[in-house]
Design a protein around this motif. Structure first.
Motif, mmCIF file in Angstrom:
data_model
loop_
_atom_site.group_PDB
_atom_site.id
_atom_site.type_symbol
_atom_site.label_atom_id
_atom_site.label_comp_id
_atom_site.label_asym_id
_atom_site.label_seq_id
_atom_site.Cartn_x
_atom_site.Cartn_y
_atom_site.Cartn_z
ATOM 1 N N MET A 1 -72.572 32.362 -75.615
ATOM 2 C CA MET A 1 -72.337 32.602 -77.026
ATOM 3 C C MET A 1 -71.252 33.649 -77.233
ATOM 4 O O MET A 1 -70.422 33.519 -78.105
ATOM 5 C CB MET A 1 -73.647 33.026 -77.691
ATOM 6 C CG MET A 1 -73.543 33.127 -79.174
ATOM 7 S SD MET A 1 -73.401 31.499 -79.909
ATOM 8 C CE MET A 1 -74.363 31.706 -81.334
ATOM 9 N N ALA A 2 -71.244 34.671 -76.402
ATOM 10 C CA ALA A 2 -70.238 35.716 -76.539
ATOM 11 C C ALA A 2 -68.841 35.149 -76.312
ATOM 12 O O ALA A 2 -67.893 35.542 -76.964
ATOM 13 C CB ALA A 2 -70.512 36.853 -75.561
ATOM 14 N N ASP A 3 -68.714 34.191 -75.357
ATOM 15 C CA ASP A 3 -67.411 33.582 -75.117
ATOM 16 C C ASP A 3 -66.947 32.798 -76.327
ATOM 17 O O ASP A 3 -65.774 32.829 -76.676
ATOM 18 C CB ASP A 3 -67.470 32.658 -73.897
ATOM 19 C CG ASP A 3 -67.552 33.441 -72.593
ATOM 20 O OD1 ASP A 3 -67.206 34.637 -72.612
ATOM 21 O OD2 ASP A 3 -67.962 32.851 -71.581
ATOM 22 N N GLN A 4 -67.867 32.070 -76.990
ATOM 23 C CA GLN A 4 -67.501 31.316 -78.178
ATOM 24 C C GLN A 4 -67.077 32.251 -79.303
ATOM 25 O O GLN A 4 -66.120 31.969 -80.018
ATOM 26 C CB GLN A 4 -68.655 30.431 -78.642
ATOM 27 C CG GLN A 4 -68.902 29.262 -77.715
ATOM 28 C CD GLN A 4 -70.092 28.436 -78.159
ATOM 29 O OE1 GLN A 4 -70.925 28.890 -78.943
ATOM 30 N NE2 GLN A 4 -70.174 27.234 -77.639
ATOM 31 N N THR A 5 -67.772 33.366 -79.462
ATOM 32 C CA THR A 5 -67.410 34.340 -80.487
ATOM 33 C C THR A 5 -66.039 34.929 -80.188
ATOM 34 O O THR A 5 -65.206 35.064 -81.072
ATOM 35 C CB THR A 5 -68.467 35.460 -80.576
ATOM 36 O OG1 THR A 5 -69.724 34.865 -80.854
ATOM 37 C CG2 THR A 5 -68.114 36.470 -81.642
ATOM 38 N N GLY A 6 -65.786 35.247 -78.921
ATOM 39 C CA GLY A 6 -64.484 35.773 -78.525
ATOM 40 C C GLY A 6 -63.377 34.763 -78.754
ATOM 41 O O GLY A 6 -62.288 35.102 -79.208
ATOM 42 N N GLU A 7 -63.647 33.479 -78.444
ATOM 43 C CA GLU A 7 -62.650 32.429 -78.676
ATOM 44 C C GLU A 7 -62.379 32.249 -80.164
ATOM 45 O O GLU A 7 -61.241 32.068 -80.580
ATOM 46 C CB GLU A 7 -63.127 31.108 -78.075
ATOM 47 C CG GLU A 7 -63.082 31.083 -76.559
ATOM 48 C CD GLU A 7 -63.671 29.806 -75.985
ATOM 49 O OE1 GLU A 7 -63.757 28.798 -76.713
ATOM 50 O OE2 GLU A 7 -64.047 29.834 -74.802
ATOM 51 N N ALA A 8 -63.441 32.299 -80.982
ATOM 52 C CA ALA A 8 -63.267 32.160 -82.431
ATOM 53 C C ALA A 8 -62.444 33.317 -82.980
ATOM 54 O O ALA A 8 -61.564 33.124 -83.810
ATOM 55 C CB ALA A 8 -64.633 32.096 -83.125
ATOM 56 N N THR A 9 -62.726 34.520 -82.498
ATOM 57 C CA THR A 9 -61.967 35.693 -82.937
ATOM 58 C C THR A 9 -60.511 35.572 -82.501
ATOM 59 O O THR A 9 -59.600 35.827 -83.293
ATOM 60 C CB THR A 9 -62.598 36.982 -82.368
ATOM 61 O OG1 THR A 9 -63.920 37.091 -82.871
ATOM 62 C CG2 THR A 9 -61.797 38.202 -82.757
ATOM 63 N N ALA A 10 -60.276 35.152 -81.258
ATOM 64 C CA ALA A 10 -58.903 34.990 -80.769
ATOM 65 C C ALA A 10 -58.167 33.942 -81.596
ATOM 66 O O ALA A 10 -56.998 34.117 -81.933
ATOM 67 C CB ALA A 10 -58.912 34.603 -79.291
ATOM 68 N N GLY A 11 -58.841 32.855 -81.948
ATOM 69 C CA GLY A 11 -58.230 31.814 -82.780
ATOM 70 C C GLY A 11 -57.891 32.327 -84.162
ATOM 71 O O GLY A 11 -56.823 32.024 -84.708
ATOM 72 N N ALA A 12 -58.794 33.111 -84.738
ATOM 73 C CA ALA A 12 -58.547 33.676 -86.069
ATOM 74 C C ALA A 12 -57.357 34.630 -86.036
ATOM 75 O O ALA A 12 -56.513 34.625 -86.929
ATOM 76 C CB ALA A 12 -59.794 34.403 -86.573
ATOM 77 N N VAL A 13 -57.274 35.436 -84.991
ATOM 78 C CA VAL A 13 -56.168 36.381 -84.860
ATOM 79 C C VAL A 13 -54.853 35.621 -84.684
ATOM 80 O O VAL A 13 -53.844 35.942 -85.311
ATOM 81 C CB VAL A 13 -56.405 37.362 -83.693
ATOM 82 C CG1 VAL A 13 -55.161 38.187 -83.403
ATOM 83 C CG2 VAL A 13 -57.591 38.266 -84.008
ATOM 84 N N ALA A 14 -54.858 34.572 -83.857
ATOM 85 C CA ALA A 14 -53.644 33.775 -83.642
ATOM 86 C C ALA A 14 -53.181 33.132 -84.942
ATOM 87 O O ALA A 14 -51.989 33.128 -85.251
ATOM 88 C CB ALA A 14 -53.890 32.709 -82.576
ATOM 89 N N ARG A 15 -54.125 32.604 -85.727
ATOM 90 C CA ARG A 15 -53.751 31.979 -87.000
ATOM 91 C C ARG A 15 -53.215 33.018 -87.975
ATOM 92 O O ARG A 15 -52.247 32.776 -88.687
ATOM 93 C CB ARG A 15 -54.942 31.224 -87.588
ATOM 94 C CG ARG A 15 -55.236 29.946 -86.833
ATOM 95 C CD ARG A 15 -56.054 28.934 -87.593
ATOM 96 N NE ARG A 15 -57.132 29.434 -88.398
ATOM 97 C CZ ARG A 15 -58.383 29.599 -87.991
ATOM 98 N NH1 ARG A 15 -58.724 29.313 -86.748
ATOM 99 N NH2 ARG A 15 -59.297 30.027 -88.818
#
Length: 192
Positions: A1-15
């Motif tokens: 779950m932490a990896d998914q949260t980190g990926e979602a955060t990274a995606g939001a930052v990239a966007r």
């Protein structure tokens, strides 16, 4: 779950970083109403085809644009891009510097639009205040709904019986009061 949260955060930052550019904000607004090719975008915004293509690729690569169709033109393929405005640009996890860059790009775009302001009614507001959580949630919901109404109603430029509008909003909680889960807002089901 932490990896998914980190990926979602990274995606939001990239966007957030990719959209923190005045021309890209104009492209997103333009492609809300209709799908367009790089050549169409270049003509509409008065930029070179290469410049339009570059910015379209950046926005597509980070998931802000979808390819609605492709057509063969002079031995090549022209993609027609569209902005999916039903998704919000989440800023959770974004560094303050990234959010400031986005705010600066938005300010430049609002300034450009103000140079084309027409006489008539408008609304503008600025506020830094302490409010009850319920008032905060209601205000954010109304802003969210207004954004969805306008994005859903967007039509191609120059469509008869339409009005050319600009709408920009930024709302966020600040330090010093309640934060986190105590003030977290989620959109109503019909506006997700």
């Amino acid at each position: 779950m932490a990896d998914q949260t980190g990926e979602a955060t990274a995606g939001a930052v990239a966007r957030l970083r990719a959209t923190a550019h005045p021309l890209r904000l104009r492209i997103l607004s333009l492609l809300t109403a209709e799908a367009m090719s790089a050549a169409d975008v270049a003509r509409a915004l008065g930029v070179t085809h290469a410049n339009a293509s570059y910015h379209l690729r950046v926005l597509h690569d980070i998931g802000e644009l979808v390819v609605e169709s492709e057509e063969k033109i002079r031995g090549g393929v022209a993609k027609r891009y569209r902005y999916d405005a039903t998704r919000d640009l989440p800023a959770q996890g974004a560094e303050v510097g990234d959010r400031i860059a986005y705010a600066r790009a938005t300010a430049v775009e609002v300034e450009r639009r103000l140079l084309d302001v027409a006489p008539g009614h408008s609304s503008s507001s600025d506020l830094e205040a302490w409010v009850p959580v319920e008032a905060w949630h209601r205000a954010v919901q109304l802003l969210h709904e207004a954004s969805h109404v306008l994005h859903a109603a967007a039509r191609p430029a120059g469509t008869p019986d339409t009005v050319h509008v600009s709408a920009t909003s930024t709302a966020f909680t600040m330090t010093g009061g309640l934060t986190g889960g105590a003030v977290r807002w989620t959109p109503s089901e019909e506006h997700r």
